[in-house]
Motif scaffolding. Sequence first.
Motif, mmCIF file in Angstrom:
data_model
loop_
_atom_site.group_PDB
_atom_site.id
_atom_site.type_symbol
_atom_site.label_atom_id
_atom_site.label_comp_id
_atom_site.label_asym_id
_atom_site.label_seq_id
_atom_site.Cartn_x
_atom_site.Cartn_y
_atom_site.Cartn_z
ATOM 1 N N ARG A 23 0.817 -1.213 0.000
ATOM 2 C CA ARG A 23 0.000 0.000 0.000
ATOM 3 C C ARG A 23 0.851 1.264 0.000
ATOM 4 O O ARG A 23 0.544 2.230 -0.701
ATOM 5 C CB ARG A 23 -0.949 0.007 1.205
ATOM 6 C CG ARG A 23 -2.083 -1.007 1.091
ATOM 7 C CD ARG A 23 -3.101 -0.837 2.202
ATOM 8 N NE ARG A 23 -2.529 -0.929 3.531
ATOM 9 C CZ ARG A 23 -2.359 -2.048 4.218
ATOM 10 N NH1 ARG A 23 -2.735 -3.209 3.677
ATOM 11 N NH2 ARG A 23 -1.845 -2.049 5.433
ATOM 12 N N ASN A 24 1.945 1.271 0.771
ATOM 13 C CA ASN A 24 2.831 2.437 0.784
ATOM 14 C C ASN A 24 3.471 2.670 -0.579
ATOM 15 O O ASN A 24 3.634 3.810 -1.015
ATOM 16 C CB ASN A 24 3.910 2.300 1.856
ATOM 17 C CG ASN A 24 3.397 2.654 3.223
ATOM 18 O OD1 ASN A 24 2.445 3.419 3.364
ATOM 19 N ND2 ASN A 24 4.018 2.099 4.244
ATOM 20 N N TRP A 25 3.867 1.606 -1.248
ATOM 21 C CA TRP A 25 4.435 1.768 -2.585
ATOM 22 C C TRP A 25 3.374 2.316 -3.539
ATOM 23 O O TRP A 25 3.618 3.244 -4.297
ATOM 24 C CB TRP A 25 5.000 0.455 -3.127
ATOM 25 C CG TRP A 25 5.413 0.608 -4.547
ATOM 26 C CD1 TRP A 25 4.774 0.152 -5.654
ATOM 27 C CD2 TRP A 25 6.562 1.329 -5.022
ATOM 28 N NE1 TRP A 25 5.452 0.527 -6.779
ATOM 29 C CE2 TRP A 25 6.547 1.262 -6.417
ATOM 30 C CE3 TRP A 25 7.593 2.018 -4.389
ATOM 31 C CZ2 TRP A 25 7.525 1.849 -7.212
ATOM 32 C CZ3 TRP A 25 8.572 2.609 -5.177
ATOM 33 C CH2 TRP A 25 8.532 2.524 -6.565
ATOM 34 N N HIS A 26 2.193 1.730 -3.495
ATOM 35 C CA HIS A 26 1.131 2.139 -4.409
ATOM 36 C C HIS A 26 0.714 3.596 -4.185
ATOM 37 O O HIS A 26 0.544 4.344 -5.139
ATOM 38 C CB HIS A 26 -0.074 1.209 -4.242
ATOM 39 C CG HIS A 26 -1.166 1.497 -5.207
ATOM 40 N ND1 HIS A 26 -2.283 2.198 -4.848
ATOM 41 C CD2 HIS A 26 -1.306 1.196 -6.524
ATOM 42 C CE1 HIS A 26 -3.078 2.315 -5.902
ATOM 43 N NE2 HIS A 26 -2.508 1.707 -6.925
ATOM 44 N N ALA A 27 0.578 4.003 -2.941
ATOM 45 C CA ALA A 27 0.086 5.349 -2.633
ATOM 46 C C ALA A 27 1.170 6.418 -2.688
ATOM 47 O O ALA A 27 0.916 7.544 -3.116
ATOM 48 C CB ALA A 27 -0.575 5.354 -1.254
ATOM 49 N N HIS A 28 2.386 6.089 -2.243
ATOM 50 C CA HIS A 28 3.415 7.121 -2.063
ATOM 51 C C HIS A 28 4.745 6.813 -2.742
ATOM 52 O O HIS A 28 5.675 7.599 -2.625
ATOM 53 C CB HIS A 28 3.685 7.335 -0.565
ATOM 54 C CG HIS A 28 2.453 7.612 0.225
ATOM 55 N ND1 HIS A 28 1.794 8.807 0.173
ATOM 56 C CD2 HIS A 28 1.743 6.825 1.088
ATOM 57 C CE1 HIS A 28 0.738 8.764 0.982
ATOM 58 N NE2 HIS A 28 0.687 7.570 1.529
ATOM 59 N N ARG A 29 4.881 5.655 -3.383
ATOM 60 C CA ARG A 29 6.149 5.232 -3.992
ATOM 61 C C ARG A 29 7.284 5.214 -2.968
ATOM 62 O O ARG A 29 8.383 5.680 -3.203
ATOM 63 C CB ARG A 29 6.528 6.113 -5.189
ATOM 64 C CG ARG A 29 5.547 6.070 -6.334
ATOM 65 C CD ARG A 29 5.452 4.647 -6.873
ATOM 66 N NE ARG A 29 4.703 4.584 -8.120
ATOM 67 C CZ ARG A 29 3.560 3.907 -8.259
ATOM 68 N NH1 ARG A 29 3.040 3.276 -7.241
ATOM 69 N NH2 ARG A 29 2.963 3.856 -9.417
ATOM 70 N N VAL A 30 6.976 4.634 -1.805
ATOM 71 C CA VAL A 30 7.902 4.580 -0.679
ATOM 72 C C VAL A 30 8.624 3.248 -0.658
ATOM 73 O O VAL A 30 8.018 2.193 -0.856
ATOM 74 C CB VAL A 30 7.117 4.766 0.643
ATOM 75 C CG1 VAL A 30 7.957 4.430 1.848
ATOM 76 C CG2 VAL A 30 6.580 6.173 0.744
ATOM 77 N N ILE A 31 9.949 3.301 -0.421
ATOM 78 C CA ILE A 31 10.742 2.090 -0.185
ATOM 79 C C ILE A 31 11.323 2.229 1.217
ATOM 80 O O ILE A 31 12.094 3.156 1.479
ATOM 81 C CB ILE A 31 11.867 1.930 -1.219
ATOM 82 C CG1 ILE A 31 11.286 1.810 -2.634
ATOM 83 C CG2 ILE A 31 12.715 0.693 -0.886
ATOM 84 C CD1 ILE A 31 12.329 1.741 -3.731
ATOM 85 N N PRO A 32 10.972 1.326 2.141
ATOM 86 C CA PRO A 32 11.495 1.427 3.515
ATOM 87 C C PRO A 32 13.022 1.366 3.540
ATOM 88 O O PRO A 32 13.650 0.701 2.714
ATOM 89 C CB PRO A 32 10.898 0.213 4.227
ATOM 90 C CG PRO A 32 9.770 -0.240 3.370
ATOM 91 C CD PRO A 32 10.087 0.187 1.971
ATOM 92 N N ILE A 33 13.615 2.034 4.512
ATOM 93 C CA ILE A 33 15.073 2.111 4.617
ATOM 94 C C ILE A 33 15.704 0.725 4.742
ATOM 95 O O ILE A 33 16.755 0.468 4.156
ATOM 96 C CB ILE A 33 15.506 3.059 5.755
ATOM 97 C CG1 ILE A 33 17.005 3.369 5.679
ATOM 98 C CG2 ILE A 33 15.165 2.489 7.107
ATOM 99 C CD1 ILE A 33 17.374 4.316 4.600
ATOM 100 N N LYS A 34 15.071 -0.179 5.474
ATOM 101 C CA LYS A 34 15.608 -1.545 5.599
ATOM 102 C C LYS A 34 15.659 -2.251 4.244
ATOM 103 O O LYS A 34 16.618 -2.958 3.937
ATOM 104 C CB LYS A 34 14.758 -2.373 6.570
ATOM 105 C CG LYS A 34 14.959 -2.033 8.010
ATOM 106 C CD LYS A 34 14.103 -2.953 8.881
ATOM 107 C CE LYS A 34 14.252 -2.632 10.341
ATOM 108 N NZ LYS A 34 13.438 -3.534 11.172
ATOM 109 N N ALA A 35 14.638 -2.049 3.433
ATOM 110 C CA ALA A 35 14.609 -2.662 2.104
ATOM 111 C C ALA A 35 15.688 -2.056 1.213
ATOM 112 O O ALA A 35 16.326 -2.764 0.428
ATOM 113 C CB ALA A 35 13.233 -2.486 1.475
ATOM 114 N N LYS A 36 15.896 -0.739 1.340
ATOM 115 C CA LYS A 36 16.956 -0.091 0.562
ATOM 116 C C LYS A 36 18.323 -0.651 0.928
ATOM 117 O O LYS A 36 19.131 -0.972 0.052
ATOM 118 C CB LYS A 36 16.953 1.420 0.815
ATOM 119 C CG LYS A 36 15.799 2.145 0.205
ATOM 120 C CD LYS A 36 15.931 3.629 0.502
ATOM 121 C CE LYS A 36 14.780 4.412 -0.046
ATOM 122 N NZ LYS A 36 14.985 5.859 0.077
#
Length: 117
Positions: free
Chosen positions: A54-67
């Motif tokens: 949902r965060n990716w879909h709504a805000h194009r967010v990648i969590p810092i841990k995933a980065k």
Amino acid sequence: MLGVVCTAIGIAGIILPGLPGTVFLLVAVWAFSRSSERFHVWLYEHPRFGATVRNWHAHRVIPIKAKIAAVSMMIVTAIGLVLISDGDWLLPAISGGIMAIVALWIVTRPNGTRGTA
């Protein structure tokens, strides 16, 4: 079929270090959005995977841990390619260049929604 395969790989990626689970779950959601509303809603509202999707879909967010995980795995892979290349620089150079571009793209995405880090 693509959604099912990507969901399986995505779940494995969350459990296994070195396998990018989030990317495969995002591809699965995309595939299900075109083929199975039931599975699309299941992934989108899943208690474990849903927030990331949902965060990716709504805000194009990648969590810092995933980065950190993604860029770290790219670095390890690039080093591994150099070590096994046996003096041939073409494969490590091309792969490293592609990974550098992808890493730059990942790092420049937001870490969280507005008001969060």
